[in-house]
Design a protein around this motif. Structure first.
Motif, PDB file in Angstrom:
ATOM      1  N   CYS A 282       2.099  -8.046  -4.670  1.00 61.71           N
ATOM      2  CA  CYS A 282       1.820  -7.398  -5.953  1.00 61.71           C
ATOM      3  C   CYS A 282       1.276  -8.395  -6.966  1.00 61.71           C
ATOM      4  O   CYS A 282       0.282  -8.127  -7.663  1.00 61.71           O
ATOM      5  N   ILE A 283       1.892  -9.572  -7.041  1.00 67.20           N
ATOM      6  CA  ILE A 283       1.463 -10.596  -7.995  1.00 67.20           C
ATOM      7  C   ILE A 283       0.042 -11.051  -7.702  1.00 67.20           C
ATOM      8  O   ILE A 283      -0.809 -11.125  -8.608  1.00 67.20           O
ATOM      9  N   PHE A 284      -0.251 -11.329  -6.435  1.00 67.25           N
ATOM     10  CA  PHE A 284      -1.576 -11.831  -6.081  1.00 67.25           C
ATOM     11  C   PHE A 284      -2.643 -10.738  -6.174  1.00 67.25           C
ATOM     12  O   PHE A 284      -3.754 -10.996  -6.654  1.00 67.25           O
ATOM     13  N   PHE A 285      -2.325  -9.535  -5.738  1.00 66.98           N
ATOM     14  CA  PHE A 285      -3.325  -8.461  -5.737  1.00 66.98           C
ATOM     15  C   PHE A 285      -3.747  -8.100  -7.158  1.00 66.98           C
ATOM     16  O   PHE A 285      -4.936  -8.096  -7.492  1.00 66.98           O
TER      17      PHE A 285
ATOM     18  N   PRO B  96       9.064   9.348  -2.173  1.00 66.74           N
ATOM     19  CA  PRO B  96       8.863   9.742  -0.775  1.00 66.74           C
ATOM     20  C   PRO B  96       8.971   8.565   0.175  1.00 66.74           C
ATOM     21  O   PRO B  96       8.345   7.542  -0.038  1.00 66.74           O
ATOM     22  N   PHE B  97       9.751   8.749   1.217  1.00 64.02           N
ATOM     23  CA  PHE B  97       9.890   7.729   2.240  1.00 64.02           C
ATOM     24  C   PHE B  97       9.275   8.181   3.561  1.00 64.02           C
ATOM     25  O   PHE B  97       9.481   7.573   4.580  1.00 64.02           O
ATOM     26  N   HIS B  98       8.567   9.324   3.525  1.00 64.26           N
ATOM     27  CA  HIS B  98       7.986   9.855   4.751  1.00 64.26           C
ATOM     28  C   HIS B  98       6.475   9.834   4.652  1.00 64.26           C
ATOM     29  O   HIS B  98       5.902   9.989   3.581  1.00 64.26           O
ATOM     30  N   ASP B  99       5.822   9.681   5.766  1.00 63.02           N
ATOM     31  CA  ASP B  99       4.365   9.621   5.799  1.00 63.02           C
ATOM     32  C   ASP B  99       3.728  10.979   5.521  1.00 63.02           C
ATOM     33  O   ASP B  99       2.553  11.052   5.189  1.00 63.02           O
ATOM     34  N   ASP B 100       4.489  12.081   5.683  1.00 67.57           N
ATOM     35  CA  ASP B 100       3.906  13.403   5.457  1.00 67.57           C
ATOM     36  C   ASP B 100       3.898  13.788   4.008  1.00 67.57           C
ATOM     37  O   ASP B 100       3.462  14.886   3.628  1.00 67.57           O
TER      38      ASP B 100
ATOM     39  N   THR C 113       8.071  -0.689 -11.245  1.00 66.48           N
ATOM     40  CA  THR C 113       9.150   0.274 -11.505  1.00 66.48           C
ATOM     41  C   THR C 113       9.548   1.004 -10.228  1.00 66.48           C
ATOM     42  O   THR C 113      10.733   1.178  -9.948  1.00 66.48           O
ATOM     43  N   VAL C 114       8.561   1.416  -9.449  1.00 65.82           N
ATOM     44  CA  VAL C 114       8.836   2.074  -8.166  1.00 65.82           C
ATOM     45  C   VAL C 114       9.540   1.107  -7.221  1.00 65.82           C
ATOM     46  O   VAL C 114      10.462   1.487  -6.486  1.00 65.82           O
ATOM     47  N   LEU C 115       9.121  -0.146  -7.245  1.00 66.45           N
ATOM     48  CA  LEU C 115       9.768  -1.154  -6.400  1.00 66.45           C
ATOM     49  C   LEU C 115      11.227  -1.329  -6.797  1.00 66.45           C
ATOM     50  O   LEU C 115      12.104  -1.495  -5.928  1.00 66.45           O
ATOM     51  N   TYR C 116      11.515  -1.293  -8.087  1.00 66.98           N
ATOM     52  CA  TYR C 116      12.898  -1.394  -8.563  1.00 66.98           C
ATOM     53  C   TYR C 116      13.742  -0.231  -8.031  1.00 66.98           C
ATOM     54  O   TYR C 116      14.865  -0.433  -7.552  1.00 66.98           O
ATOM     55  N   ILE C 117      13.193   0.981  -8.101  1.00 68.12           N
ATOM     56  CA  ILE C 117      13.919   2.154  -7.598  1.00 68.12           C
ATOM     57  C   ILE C 117      14.196   2.011  -6.109  1.00 68.12           C
ATOM     58  O   ILE C 117      15.299   2.300  -5.626  1.00 68.12           O
ATOM     59  N   TYR C 118      13.205   1.554  -5.387  1.00 66.94           N
ATOM     60  CA  TYR C 118      13.371   1.375  -3.942  1.00 66.94           C
ATOM     61  C   TYR C 118      14.422   0.309  -3.634  1.00 66.94           C
ATOM     62  O   TYR C 118      15.258   0.487  -2.747  1.00 66.94           O
ATOM     63  N   CYS C 119      14.377  -0.809  -4.376  1.00 69.32           N
ATOM     64  CA  CYS C 119      15.336  -1.884  -4.134  1.00 69.32           C
ATOM     65  C   CYS C 119      16.763  -1.437  -4.433  1.00 69.32           C
ATOM     66  O   CYS C 119      17.703  -1.805  -3.718  1.00 69.32           O
ATOM     67  N   LYS C 120      16.931  -0.638  -5.491  1.00 73.94           N
ATOM     68  CA  LYS C 120      18.261  -0.122  -5.791  1.00 73.94           C
ATOM     69  C   LYS C 120      18.729   0.818  -4.690  1.00 73.94           C
ATOM     70  O   LYS C 120      19.896   0.796  -4.291  1.00 73.94           O
ATOM     71  N   ALA C 121      17.822   1.664  -4.210  1.00 74.10           N
ATOM     72  CA  ALA C 121      18.179   2.569  -3.111  1.00 74.10           C
ATOM     73  C   ALA C 121      18.513   1.776  -1.857  1.00 74.10           C
ATOM     74  O   ALA C 121      19.435   2.117  -1.117  1.00 74.10           O
ATOM     75  N   ASN C 122      17.771   0.718  -1.628  1.00 70.67           N
ATOM     76  CA  ASN C 122      17.999  -0.112  -0.456  1.00 70.67           C
ATOM     77  C   ASN C 122      19.324  -0.853  -0.545  1.00 70.67           C
ATOM     78  O   ASN C 122      19.909  -1.226   0.470  1.00 70.67           O
ATOM     79  N   ASN C 123      19.806  -1.071  -1.788  1.00 72.03           N
ATOM     80  CA  ASN C 123      21.103  -1.717  -1.997  1.00 72.03           C
ATOM     81  C   ASN C 123      22.220  -0.707  -2.223  1.00 72.03           C
ATOM     82  O   ASN C 123      23.317  -1.064  -2.637  1.00 72.03           O
TER      83      ASN C 123
ATOM     84  N   TRP D 123       0.829  -1.206   0.000  1.00 70.56           N
ATOM     85  CA  TRP D 123       0.000   0.000   0.000  1.00 70.56           C
ATOM     86  C   TRP D 123       0.865   1.259   0.000  1.00 70.56           C
ATOM     87  O   TRP D 123       0.482   2.282  -0.593  1.00 70.56           O
ATOM     88  N   ASP D 124       2.019   1.207   0.642  1.00 72.86           N
ATOM     89  CA  ASP D 124       2.944   2.349   0.611  1.00 72.86           C
ATOM     90  C   ASP D 124       3.440   2.595  -0.803  1.00 72.86           C
ATOM     91  O   ASP D 124       3.532   3.743  -1.253  1.00 72.86           O
ATOM     92  N   PHE D 125       3.743   1.532  -1.504  1.00 76.87           N
ATOM     93  CA  PHE D 125       4.205   1.682  -2.890  1.00 76.87           C
ATOM     94  C   PHE D 125       3.091   2.201  -3.793  1.00 76.87           C
ATOM     95  O   PHE D 125       3.341   2.958  -4.730  1.00 76.87           O
ATOM     96  N   MET D 126       1.853   1.787  -3.522  1.00 77.18           N
ATOM     97  CA  MET D 126       0.734   2.318  -4.297  1.00 77.18           C
ATOM     98  C   MET D 126       0.608   3.832  -4.101  1.00 77.18           C
ATOM     99  O   MET D 126       0.330   4.569  -5.058  1.00 77.18           O
ATOM    100  N   SER D 127       0.811   4.289  -2.875  1.00 78.34           N
ATOM    101  CA  SER D 127       0.751   5.724  -2.604  1.00 78.34           C
ATOM    102  C   SER D 127       1.871   6.466  -3.329  1.00 78.34           C
ATOM    103  O   SER D 127       1.673   7.570  -3.857  1.00 78.34           O
ATOM    104  N   GLU D 128       3.048   5.864  -3.379  1.00 81.06           N
ATOM    105  CA  GLU D 128       4.171   6.492  -4.059  1.00 81.06           C
ATOM    106  C   GLU D 128       3.954   6.539  -5.571  1.00 81.06           C
ATOM    107  O   GLU D 128       4.357   7.493  -6.242  1.00 81.06           O
TER     108      GLU D 128
END
Length: 311
Positions: free
Chosen positions: A217-220, A300-304, A275-285, A8-13
């Motif tokens: 993501c796959i199941f939803f 965005p990584f912040h709730d605000d 695509t957003v997940l890929y960006i996040y995974c690269k940032a996480n690595n 759901w966070d990724f959907m918001s992003e």
């Protein structure tokens, strides 16, 4: 390292990336994804029309065992438009998330450099799954024959549906496992300009720690798309504009057209989220920081809703 996030966070992003450029993405959906979704719903009707006008009336030209040409043309159409849609959406989401200017001509131009690598990577992944399924099938046949040879009962006496599910369960598990590990492969092909086994290996490496989101993501999206397609196929089943009233026919076509666009939006959302997940995974690595430095603006990584920066 960025904190872990849910689906759901990724959907918001995704919404934050897509909303300022909604017109651009709507055009891409209408050009590439909408025809695919509409053709999926109308494929039974198109096939029936072909059978009526060509096979029935020209049986001498097309023998009964000839492969239906509409199937080949339809497969080519699906491959062309779906891959073009995947490439253009990934290209747009990736560059918009980096605050880089993107227009429709440059997006369309990206197809020329990524289409064949994406097609080759898809073929490689499908061949791997095919050979795994073939090996499982041969192993299962040997098991059955071995059990018959020694007069053993391999499968319990039960419903054919339950037996069929139990037989297919290992294949379903393997396919899901591969889809989770390779979920970023299409993005890697477009962004990193590689193909074949390399995107599959890169995806399996980057997705570590985020497999839960990938599985969700796959199941939803798979479940949402399946429900939509089944409902719309029910509308097109047995469609006959000659026997229906004009109101019923018009209403059915309106529902089909609107449902096809909804299905296209579901497909678009899945591609954008990956695509957003890929960006996040690269940032996480810690790979984006090395490539873009302070010029990279992350999602965005912040709730605000504020946009943070990875350095």
């Amino acid at each position: 390292m960025a904190p872990k996030k849910s689906l759901w966070d990724f959907m918001s992003e995704v919404k934050l990336v897509v909303k300022p450029h909604s017109r651009h993405f709507h055009i891409l959906c209408l050009i590439f994804l909408y025809p695919v979704c509409l053709s999926l719903l109308l494929s039974p009707t198109i096939s029936n029309l072909f059978d009526y006008f060509f096979i029935k009336n020209s049986s001498s030209l097309l023998p009964p065992q000839t492969i239906n040409p509409t199937f080949l043309l339809y497969s080519l159409f699906l491959s062309l438009f779906s891959n073009c849609g995947i490439i253009t959406i990934i290209y747009s989401v990736f560059h918009f998330s980096h605050n880089q200017p993107v227009n429709l001509p440059s997006t369309i131009k990206s197809i020329s450099t990524s289409f064949l690598p994406l097609l080759a990577t898809t073929i490689v992944s499908q061949l791997i799954f095919f050979f795994i399924s073939l090996f499982y099938g041969l192993l299962f046949i040997l098991l059955i024959h071995g059990a018959k040879l020694f007069h053993l009962t391999v499968l319990p006496h039960s419903s054919p549906f339950i037996l069929g599910f139990l037989i297919l369960l290992p294949i379903i598990v393997v396919q899901t496992y591969l889809e989770v590990n390779w979920i970023l492969a299409s993005v890697i092909v477009v962004v990193e300009s590689c193909w074949g086994m390399e995107p599959l290996r890169r995806s399996a490496k980057l997705i570590k720690g985020m497999k839960g989101v990938a599985l969700s993501c796959i199941f939803f999206y798979g479940f949402s798309g399946l429900i939509m397609v089944l409902n719309l196929l029910y509308l097109t089943r047995g469609h006959d504009g000659f026997t229906e009233s004009w109101f019923a026919a018009v209403l059915k076509w309106v529902l089909i057209l609107l449902g096809s666009y909804t299905q296209a939006i579901i497909m678009f959302s899945r591609i954008a989220l990956i695509t957003v997940l890929y960006i996040y995974c690269k940032a996480n690595n810690v790979e984006i920081a090395e490539e873009f430095g302070k010029e990279y603006v992350s999602l965005p990584f912040h709730d605000d809703g504020k946009v943070s920066q990875i350095v």
